[in-house]
Enzyme design. Sequence first.
Site, PDB file in Angstrom:
ATOM      1  N   SER A 268       0.104  -1.261  -0.208  1.00 24.74           N
ATOM      2  CA  SER A 268      -0.157  -0.148   0.349  1.00 24.74           C
ATOM      3  C   SER A 268       0.983   1.519   0.121  1.00 24.74           C
ATOM      4  O   SER A 268       1.760   1.407  -0.619  1.00 24.74           O
ATOM      5  CB  SER A 268      -1.023   0.101   1.262  1.00 24.74           C
ATOM      6  OG  SER A 268      -1.815   0.795   0.590  1.00 24.74           O
ATOM      7  N   HIS A 409      -7.686  -5.563   0.661  1.00 25.56           N
ATOM      8  CA  HIS A 409      -6.359  -5.022   0.876  1.00 25.56           C
ATOM      9  C   HIS A 409      -5.736  -5.454   2.315  1.00 25.56           C
ATOM     10  O   HIS A 409      -6.361  -5.512   2.865  1.00 25.56           O
ATOM     11  CB  HIS A 409      -7.138  -3.244   0.831  1.00 25.56           C
ATOM     12  CG  HIS A 409      -6.096  -2.598   0.827  1.00 25.56           C
ATOM     13  ND1 HIS A 409      -4.959  -2.173  -0.347  1.00 25.56           N
ATOM     14  CD2 HIS A 409      -5.679  -1.605   1.793  1.00 25.56           C
ATOM     15  CE1 HIS A 409      -4.069  -1.446   0.103  1.00 25.56           C
ATOM     16  NE2 HIS A 409      -3.968  -0.807   0.776  1.00 25.56           N
TER      17      HIS A 409
HETATM   18  C1  GCU Z   1      -5.178   4.850   2.129  1.00 26.26           C
HETATM   19  C2  GCU Z   1      -4.219   5.901   0.495  1.00 26.26           C
HETATM   20  C3  GCU Z   1      -4.461   4.324  -0.591  1.00 26.26           C
HETATM   21  C4  GCU Z   1      -3.067   3.997   0.803  1.00 26.26           C
HETATM   22  C5  GCU Z   1      -3.588   2.563   1.511  1.00 26.26           C
HETATM   23  C6  GCU Z   1      -2.335   2.189   2.748  1.00 26.26           C
HETATM   24  O1  GCU Z   1      -6.075   4.484   0.902  1.00 26.26           O
HETATM   25  O2  GCU Z   1      -5.702   5.911  -0.428  1.00 26.26           O
HETATM   26  O3  GCU Z   1      -3.636   5.709  -1.618  1.00 26.26           O
HETATM   27  O4  GCU Z   1      -2.763   3.476  -0.323  1.00 26.26           O
HETATM   28  O5  GCU Z   1      -4.201   3.932   2.164  1.00 26.26           O
HETATM   29  O6  GCU Z   1      -1.167   2.749   2.611  1.00 26.26           O
HETATM   30  O7  GCU Z   1      -2.605   1.533   3.466  1.00 26.26           O
END
Ligand code: GCU
Length: 432
Positions: A268, A409
């Site tokens: 992420s 995610h």
């Molecule tokens: C948020 C952000 C993302 C990122 C994510 C994370 O959702 O909007 O761009 O990748 O955090 O780091 O879990």
Amino acid sequence: MYRAARLVLCVCALLAERDAACFAQGVRAEAWPDPLVLADGRLVQTASAFEQDRRPEILRMFEENVYGKTPSGTLPLRVLRSSVEPNALQGHARRIQVTLAVGPRGERTWHLLLYLPRQEQQPVPVFIGLNFEGNQTVDPDPGIDLNPVWVADPALNGLHLAKELSRHVRVVPGQKTRGAAASQWQIEKIVARGYGVATMYAGEIEPDFIGGIGYGIRPLFFSGTQSLPLANDWGAIGAWAWGMSRIADVLSRDPQVDQHKLIAFGFSRFGKTALWAVAQDARFVAVVSSESGQAGATLSRRRHGESIDHLLIAFPYWFCRNYQHYLGRVEDLPVDGHLLLSLVAPRPLYVASAIDDPFSDPEGEFLAARAVSPVYALYGKSGISDRFMPALDHPIGSVVSYHVRPGGHDVTAYDWEQYLNFADRIFGNPVR
Ligand code: GCU
């Protein structure tokens, strides 16, 4: 109902076809910055022209417009303490914890956690990645030190603020947090496969909230009376990426670490960070980016999933101030995800997605991994030639690899299985 579903599928297929075709035919569409066309319109046809002209140009565009410029100077990094447990993880690993003083007067304290497989006689390859909530979260190992972490101020409970916009306080984490992210790290599995893993809490490099800059390393680089970053100064992602390179510095003193086999890993926001670290530091010989999404592996111009506008509003401090110019104007950005990936070439690259994580735009990640193939081709390396996204749980590619798995995610045991197979492949280990 059935006809409507077919119509939706048909439209999706057409859209995917259009996107794939755009890259498949090497369309020099203005809309998609071409990794092989210089800003002055010249076509790059050799690896050396890419390295001499196009790569520096792309790197500069990311510095100027997205992540900001990493300072050329450095900071003193002094080992304050180092402890070794030779029999960690039921005797399978050596656990090393290093406390570092960072800055001219030791202004910041960092804690590095490293696991190395105990049985290996040779120096081993090591995955280097940052963690979200403290070293103690990556494994239930009771020997991991509980160092302070930043949490949203509990006094603000009930106020509906995004965590990163909230006020934060620094606390010593509770025992209950041990191993909270263990499934995302799979330390035992990594070690059992003969790899090391080094991690650090990103919040020690710069805490991840608005105003966190004051507690991180960026102000230590301010010159004279400077009190705010300049428009193209680095943001938090730049600082975190810099921190990953400092981990590589520390590992360079460990004879058990194979210096030619450092793999950057990130999930992420730290997937974005890992890509940017690898773009700038040639000591990383490969990178694994898990669901890095927007401003990571995916293609901003597709306008699928998270928008850059969301990033700009929710996480302005991750980027340089110049990035704000592109609010509502993504099409004017001179770069996109596939250009970030081109800065990894010709090193091995793994992009991973999850189908129930539309916010990270799995298909965009696939298309970007595909679109970087012409750059790998310059080096005689194969990229991804598949026209469409692979089926779930069907990893594709070799030097450039990609998979999409079921679920949301996250980083899972399945993901790590693929990353370890990838590492075995690139280092010529027997495939398990
Ligand atoms: C948020 C952000 C993302 C990122 C994510 C994370 O959702 O909007 O761009 O990748 O955090 O780091 O879990």
